[in-house]
Scaffold this motif. Structure first.
Motif, PDB file in Angstrom:
ATOM      1  N   UNK A  43      42.198 149.995 133.282  1.00  0.00           N
ATOM      2  CA  UNK A  43      43.551 150.375 133.705  1.00  0.00           C
ATOM      3  C   UNK A  43      44.049 151.486 132.799  1.00  0.00           C
ATOM      4  N   UNK A  44      44.683 152.481 133.416  1.00  0.00           N
ATOM      5  CA  UNK A  44      45.391 153.528 132.676  1.00  0.00           C
ATOM      6  C   UNK A  44      46.851 153.535 133.104  1.00  0.00           C
ATOM      7  N   UNK A  45      47.748 153.783 132.157  1.00  0.00           N
ATOM      8  CA  UNK A  45      49.179 153.774 132.434  1.00  0.00           C
ATOM      9  C   UNK A  45      49.790 155.112 132.063  1.00  0.00           C
ATOM     10  N   UNK A  46      50.897 155.414 132.720  1.00  0.00           N
ATOM     11  CA  UNK A  46      51.702 156.595 132.401  1.00  0.00           C
ATOM     12  C   UNK A  46      53.162 156.160 132.376  1.00  0.00           C
ATOM     13  N   UNK A  47      53.818 156.433 131.246  1.00  0.00           N
ATOM     14  CA  UNK A  47      55.197 155.983 131.043  1.00  0.00           C
ATOM     15  C   UNK A  47      55.292 154.463 131.210  1.00  0.00           C
ATOM     16  N   UNK A  48      54.253 153.764 130.747  1.00  0.00           N
ATOM     17  CA  UNK A  48      54.153 152.301 130.786  1.00  0.00           C
ATOM     18  C   UNK A  48      54.157 151.758 132.202  1.00  0.00           C
TER      19      UNK A  48
ATOM     20  N   UNK B  62      50.561 164.329 139.199  1.00  0.00           N
ATOM     21  CA  UNK B  62      51.067 165.669 138.902  1.00  0.00           C
ATOM     22  C   UNK B  62      52.030 165.633 137.728  1.00  0.00           C
ATOM     23  N   UNK B  63      52.852 164.592 137.668  1.00  0.00           N
ATOM     24  CA  UNK B  63      53.781 164.458 136.549  1.00  0.00           C
ATOM     25  C   UNK B  63      53.043 164.145 135.253  1.00  0.00           C
ATOM     26  N   UNK B  64      51.957 163.367 135.342  1.00  0.00           N
ATOM     27  CA  UNK B  64      51.204 163.003 134.138  1.00  0.00           C
ATOM     28  C   UNK B  64      50.425 164.178 133.571  1.00  0.00           C
TER      29      UNK B  64
END
Length: 323
Positions: free
Chosen positions: A103-108, A246-248
Motif C-alpha cells: 500500500x502507498x498513501x498520499x496525504x495519509x 496528478x496531485x501527488x
C-alpha cells in the motif's frame, strides 16, 4: 476544504510543521502490519522485508482486524499516526492464502495498493542462507528484468515496479560511494505466453556483491545469493485515481533557475540556440540589387510603342490612349 488544525503549543506546532509538505520530502517510512489470521510464512516474509528496510521501518506484531480492499480507514489511521507513506500488510485465509498487500498513501490517504500471493514452496528466509549479510541502511542496486515492467500502459506490473522502487529507495544521496554498493535486488517476470490464463509470477532475489582479485586494475565481481527468496502471484489491484496521482506528482516551485527552452551546450562548451521562424512569403523576399537584373530602357520603350499601336474595334483608325 481540508480541516485546518491550529496547534495549541510549540510541540504540536513542530509536529505539524514536520508533516507539512516540503520542497524536498523526508525519506519514506515503511510500516509493517499483520492481520488477525496470518501464516508463519507470511510473518517470516514480513520480517525479512523489514530487515532490508531498516532503519526507515516500523513493525507491529499485534493482530489487526484490517481488510484493505473493503475498508482502508484503519490503514489510513496507522499511516497518519506513524507518519508512514508505505504500508506492508500480511494476512492469510482459505480463499487468499499467504497474501501480502503493498500500500502507498498520499496525504495519509490510500493512493494505490496491490495484493501479492507468496509461494510457500519456493520461499527461503534470510537466515537460511549461511553467508555474510550486507550492512544495515545501505541502498541496493535495483534490477527489473522482463517486458511486463516496460509496459507503457499502467497495470499491476508497473505498480509493483513503482512500489519496490519507492521501497528500496532510502534516503536521497547526491554522491554514491563504491564501497556502499554491497547488494543487488533483482525483480524479474517472464513474458506472458499466448493461451495461458494465469499471469506471470514476480520473482524477488537478493544477491550479495563480492569483489575478488583479478590480477588487473579492476577487480573481478561475483554475486552470491543472500536472501530472502520470494515468488509472488498477482492478486487484487486498486489503481490510483487520475486526479490524485496528478496531485501527488506535483513538485514545489524552488528558487533554482528554470532551464531555458531551445538553448543547449555542445561538447566543446559552445552555446547553441534554436530559432523558430514563421512561414516565409517568397514574394516579399528582398533580393540583391544588381545592374544586370534591371530592365534596359530600350525594352521599356518598345513595350510602350506596342501598347500605343493597339487599335480599338469601335473606332477604327484611332489609337487608344494610354491610361
Amino acid at each position: 476544504m481540508l480541516r485546518q488544525i491550529k496547534p495549541r503549543n510549540a510541540r504540536s506546532k513542530r509536529a505539524q510543521d514536520k508533516k507539512a509538505p516540503k520542497s524536498t520530502e523526508n525519506p519514506k517510512t515503511a510500516l509493517f502490519l499483520r492481520g488477525t489470521t496470518c501464516s508463519q510464512i507470511v510473518q517470516d516474509a514480513l520480517t525479512d522485508l523489514y530487515q532490508l528496510r531498516i532503519p526507515l521501518a516500523k513493525k507491529f506484531t499485534k493482530k489487526n482486524a484490517i481488510h484493505p480492499f473493503e475498508d482502508a480507514a484503519s490503514l489510513e489511521f496507522f499511516s497518519e499516526k506513524n507518519d508512514a507513506s508505505i504500508l506492508v500488510f500480511g494476512s492469510s485465509s482459505k480463499k487468499r492464502p499467504h497474501a501480502i498487500t503493498l500500500v502507498r498513501t498520499f496525504a495519509y490517504k490510500v493512493l494505490d495498493m496491490i495484493e501479492l500471493y507468496l509461494d510457500p514452496e519456493s520461499f527461503r528466509k534470510l537466515s537460511q542462507f549461511k553467508n555474510k549479510k550486507c550492512a544495515v541502511g545501505l541502498k541496493p542496486m535495483l534490477l527489473f528484468a522482463g517486458t511486463p515492467f516496460e509496459n507503457p500502459v499502467g497495470d499491476e506490473y508497473t505498480i509493483v515496479k513503482s512500489f519496490f522502487t519507492d521501497f528500496f529507495k532510502g534516503e536521497p544521496a547526491d554522491k554514491v560511494d563504491v564501497e556502499g554498493l554491497q547488494y543487488i535486488v533483482s525483480i524479474s517476470a517472464r513474458d506472458s505466453v499466448d493461451g495461458e490464463e494465469s499471469k506471470p509470477s514476480v520473482h524477488l532475489r537478493v544477491y550479495l556483491i563480492r569483489t575478488k582479485r583479478s590480477g588487473q586494475k579492476l577487480p573481478r565481481v561475483e554475486v552470491e545469493e543472500m536472501g530472502p527468496r520470494m515468488d509472488f502471484r498477482m492478486g487484487r489491484v486498486k489503481e490510483a485515481d487520475e486526479d490524485t496521482m496528478k496531485e501527488a506528482l506535483k513538485r514545489a516551485k524552488t528558487s533554482q533557475e528554470r532551464p531555458k527552452k531551445n538553448i543547449s551546450t555542445d561538447i566543446v562548451g559552445d552555446k547553441i540556440g534554436r530559432i523558430h521562424l514563421g512561414k516565409q512569403d517568397l514574394k516579399e523576399l528582398q533580393t540583391r540589387k544588381m545592374k544586370g537584373l534591371k530592365r534596359s530602357r530600350d525594352v521599356a520603350d518598345e513595350e510602350d510603342e506596342d501598347e500605343e499601336d493597339v487599335v480599338s474595334d469601335e473606332e477604327p483608325g484611332k489609337k487608344l490612349r494610354k491610361a
